[in-house]
Design a protein around this motif. Structure first.
Motif, PDB file in Angstrom:
ATOM      1  N   LYS A  13      -6.972  -5.898   4.350  1.00 55.18           N
ATOM      2  CA  LYS A  13      -7.261  -4.853   5.353  1.00 55.18           C
ATOM      3  C   LYS A  13      -7.661  -3.541   4.673  1.00 55.18           C
ATOM      4  CE  LYS A  13      -3.837  -6.558   8.648  1.00 55.18           C
ATOM      5  NZ  LYS A  13      -2.475  -6.241   9.065  1.00 55.18           N
ATOM      6  N   ILE A  14      -6.946  -3.203   3.597  1.00 57.00           N
ATOM      7  CA  ILE A  14      -7.266  -1.954   2.886  1.00 57.00           C
ATOM      8  C   ILE A  14      -8.674  -2.035   2.319  1.00 57.00           C
ATOM      9  CG2 ILE A  14      -6.706  -0.539   0.856  1.00 57.00           C
ATOM     10  CD1 ILE A  14      -3.788  -1.355   1.219  1.00 57.00           C
ATOM     11  N   ASP A  15      -8.978  -3.164   1.720  1.00 54.99           N
ATOM     12  CA  ASP A  15     -10.283  -3.389   1.113  1.00 54.99           C
ATOM     13  C   ASP A  15     -11.389  -3.248   2.162  1.00 54.99           C
ATOM     14  OD1 ASP A  15     -11.649  -3.834  -1.192  1.00 54.99           O
ATOM     15  OD2 ASP A  15     -11.810  -6.008  -0.887  1.00 54.99           O
ATOM     16  N   PHE A  16     -11.132  -3.844   3.331  1.00 53.01           N
ATOM     17  CA  PHE A  16     -12.120  -3.787   4.414  1.00 53.01           C
ATOM     18  C   PHE A  16     -12.351  -2.339   4.853  1.00 53.01           C
ATOM     19  CE2 PHE A  16     -13.305  -3.795   8.904  1.00 53.01           C
ATOM     20  CZ  PHE A  16     -14.412  -4.629   8.873  1.00 53.01           C
ATOM     21  N   ASP A  17     -11.243  -1.600   5.053  1.00 51.04           N
ATOM     22  CA  ASP A  17     -11.355  -0.202   5.487  1.00 51.04           C
ATOM     23  C   ASP A  17     -12.104   0.643   4.456  1.00 51.04           C
ATOM     24  OD1 ASP A  17     -10.079  -0.692   7.818  1.00 51.04           O
ATOM     25  OD2 ASP A  17      -8.224   0.380   7.341  1.00 51.04           O
ATOM     26  N   THR A  18     -11.726   0.505   3.184  1.00 52.82           N
ATOM     27  CA  THR A  18     -12.375   1.349   2.171  1.00 52.82           C
ATOM     28  C   THR A  18     -13.854   0.997   2.041  1.00 52.82           C
ATOM     29  OG1 THR A  18     -10.910   0.050   0.757  1.00 52.82           O
ATOM     30  CG2 THR A  18     -10.845   2.402   0.453  1.00 52.82           C
ATOM     31  N   LYS A  19     -14.161  -0.310   2.106  1.00 51.66           N
ATOM     32  CA  LYS A  19     -15.564  -0.710   1.957  1.00 51.66           C
ATOM     33  C   LYS A  19     -16.405  -0.267   3.138  1.00 51.66           C
ATOM     34  CE  LYS A  19     -15.356  -4.247  -1.519  1.00 51.66           C
ATOM     35  NZ  LYS A  19     -14.636  -5.519  -1.669  1.00 51.66           N
ATOM     36  N   SER A  20     -15.786  -0.151   4.329  1.00 52.82           N
ATOM     37  CA  SER A  20     -16.576   0.333   5.462  1.00 52.82           C
ATOM     38  C   SER A  20     -16.495   1.861   5.572  1.00 52.82           C
ATOM     39  CB  SER A  20     -16.164  -0.352   6.765  1.00 52.82           C
ATOM     40  OG  SER A  20     -14.813  -0.709   6.764  1.00 52.82           O
ATOM     41  N   GLY A  21     -16.007   2.496   4.519  1.00 47.65           N
ATOM     42  CA  GLY A  21     -16.032   3.958   4.458  1.00 47.65           C
ATOM     43  C   GLY A  21     -14.990   4.649   5.313  1.00 47.65           C
ATOM     44  N   LYS A  22     -14.001   3.868   5.798  1.00 49.18           N
ATOM     45  CA  LYS A  22     -12.959   4.479   6.629  1.00 49.18           C
ATOM     46  C   LYS A  22     -11.793   4.932   5.753  1.00 49.18           C
ATOM     47  CE  LYS A  22     -12.767   1.017   9.732  1.00 49.18           C
ATOM     48  NZ  LYS A  22     -12.170   0.202  10.763  1.00 49.18           N
ATOM     49  N   LEU A  23     -11.026   5.884   6.290  1.00 51.73           N
ATOM     50  CA  LEU A  23      -9.783   6.244   5.624  1.00 51.73           C
ATOM     51  C   LEU A  23      -8.774   5.138   5.904  1.00 51.73           C
ATOM     52  CD1 LEU A  23      -9.255  10.039   6.404  1.00 51.73           C
ATOM     53  CD2 LEU A  23      -9.774   8.996   4.200  1.00 51.73           C
ATOM     54  N   ILE A  24      -7.915   4.874   4.943  1.00 56.09           N
ATOM     55  CA  ILE A  24      -6.874   3.873   5.191  1.00 56.09           C
ATOM     56  C   ILE A  24      -5.919   4.442   6.237  1.00 56.09           C
ATOM     57  CG2 ILE A  24      -5.113   2.432   4.114  1.00 56.09           C
ATOM     58  CD1 ILE A  24      -6.523   3.092   1.421  1.00 56.09           C
ATOM     59  N   SER A  25      -5.646   3.681   7.285  1.00 58.02           N
ATOM     60  CA  SER A  25      -4.871   4.243   8.404  1.00 58.02           C
ATOM     61  C   SER A  25      -3.414   4.464   8.016  1.00 58.02           C
ATOM     62  CB  SER A  25      -4.944   3.310   9.608  1.00 58.02           C
ATOM     63  OG  SER A  25      -4.187   2.146   9.346  1.00 58.02           O
ATOM     64  N   ASP A  26      -2.807   5.430   8.712  1.00 58.21           N
ATOM     65  CA  ASP A  26      -1.385   5.720   8.538  1.00 58.21           C
ATOM     66  C   ASP A  26      -0.539   4.471   8.675  1.00 58.21           C
ATOM     67  OD1 ASP A  26      -1.477   8.361   8.055  1.00 58.21           O
ATOM     68  OD2 ASP A  26      -0.481   8.977   9.905  1.00 58.21           O
ATOM     69  N   SER A  27      -0.869   3.645   9.703  1.00 58.05           N
ATOM     70  CA  SER A  27      -0.004   2.507   9.985  1.00 58.05           C
ATOM     71  C   SER A  27      -0.091   1.468   8.875  1.00 58.05           C
ATOM     72  CB  SER A  27      -0.356   1.894  11.339  1.00 58.05           C
ATOM     73  OG  SER A  27      -1.693   1.468  11.325  1.00 58.05           O
ATOM     74  N   LEU A  28      -1.276   1.322   8.289  1.00 55.11           N
ATOM     75  CA  LEU A  28      -1.444   0.366   7.198  1.00 55.11           C
ATOM     76  C   LEU A  28      -0.668   0.819   5.952  1.00 55.11           C
ATOM     77  CD1 LEU A  28      -2.822  -2.270   6.617  1.00 55.11           C
ATOM     78  CD2 LEU A  28      -4.907  -1.045   6.016  1.00 55.11           C
ATOM     79  N   ILE A  29      -0.762   2.104   5.654  1.00 54.14           N
ATOM     80  CA  ILE A  29      -0.023   2.626   4.504  1.00 54.14           C
ATOM     81  C   ILE A  29       1.480   2.492   4.745  1.00 54.14           C
ATOM     82  CG2 ILE A  29       0.505   4.732   3.183  1.00 54.14           C
ATOM     83  CD1 ILE A  29      -2.377   5.413   3.256  1.00 54.14           C
ATOM     84  N   SER A  30       1.907   2.799   5.961  1.00 53.33           N
ATOM     85  CA  SER A  30       3.332   2.708   6.271  1.00 53.33           C
ATOM     86  C   SER A  30       3.830   1.266   6.172  1.00 53.33           C
ATOM     87  CB  SER A  30       3.613   3.274   7.664  1.00 53.33           C
ATOM     88  OG  SER A  30       3.423   4.679   7.644  1.00 53.33           O
TER      89      SER A  30
END
Ligand code: ZN
Length: 224
Positions: free
Chosen positions: A51-68
């Motif tokens: 999920k992190i990889d997908f978010d970063t590759k699509s130029g999004k910030l990693i979401s709070d909920s994912l980090i948590s």
């Protein structure tokens, strides 16, 4: 002493990394770096990592909920019997609220200790624009080209630990540094008012001095 989770609040350049490293080396504490943990999840191809990889590759910030989710997984699995340092977490109000819930429920055997690293903005800027980092990803040692610094490397071009080349990060230019500090200060203000509203005490640590003196002050705080 009851197991504690330490949060270090301090602007970029305040010395959170150096202080954490000393706690790990001198006290045997365990440090969580969210940045390194993200990289590890991506490398190991875990569900979170994908999920992190997908978010970063699509130029999004990693979401709070994912980090948590990632931090919760790290805290709950196999960190017992240690004093823990969270480096780079919580960074937002949402993350602080999440951590607070975790500490009330699944992690109620931990105390939360918040250390606020106090340093003048002028000193921060001069530290950051003179910062050198080891180019070896596995090492990541931090140095300073400031003459009076205790972090000056033996050879200005090479890492003392692993002899890799030292580099200056792109985001350590004065203009970018000022922007980063502004963003940091705004987030920190929100976090501090959150903890104030819960009557959680912030322990202040003066870091306008060499890191070995800072560490001695910190030692007195944790072992009175
Ligand atoms: Zn190195």
């Amino acid at each position: 002493m009851k197991n504690s989770i330490f949060i270090f609040f301090g602007a970029p350049g305040a010395g959170k990394g150096s202080l954490s490293k000393l706690c790990v080396n001198e006290f045997g504490w365990t440090q969580l770096s969210t940045g390194n943990l993200c990289r590890k999840h991506i490398e190991d191809q875990t569900e979170i990592g994908k999920k992190i990889d997908f978010d970063t590759k699509s130029g999004k910030l990693i979401s709070d909920s994912l980090i948590s989710e990632m931090v919760e997984d790290w805290l709950i699995n196999g960190q017992d019997g240690h004093q823990l340092i969270l480096d780079g977490y919580p960074r937002t109000l949402g993350q602080a609220e999440f951590l607070h819930d975790l500490l009330r429920n699944k992690l109620s055997h931990y105390d939360l200790k918040i250390i606020k690293l106090d340093v003048s903005e002028q000193i921060l800027i001069s530290r950051l624009v003179n910062r050198l980092v080891c180019s070896n990803k596995k090492c990541q040692a931090v140095y300073s080209s400031l003459e009076n610094s205790s972090l000056i490397p033996k050879d200005i071009k090479l890492c003392d630990n692993c002899s890799s080349l030292l580099i200056k990060r792109n985001d350590d230019s004065e203009e970018v540094v000022r922007e980063r500090l502004e963003i940091y200060n705004k987030n920190e203000k929100d976090l501090i008012s959150f903890y104030n509203s819960l009557n959680i005490n912030l322990i202040k640590l003066d870091v306008d001095k060499p890191i070995n003196e800072v560490f001695e002050d910190f030692r007195k705080i944790v072992s009175p």
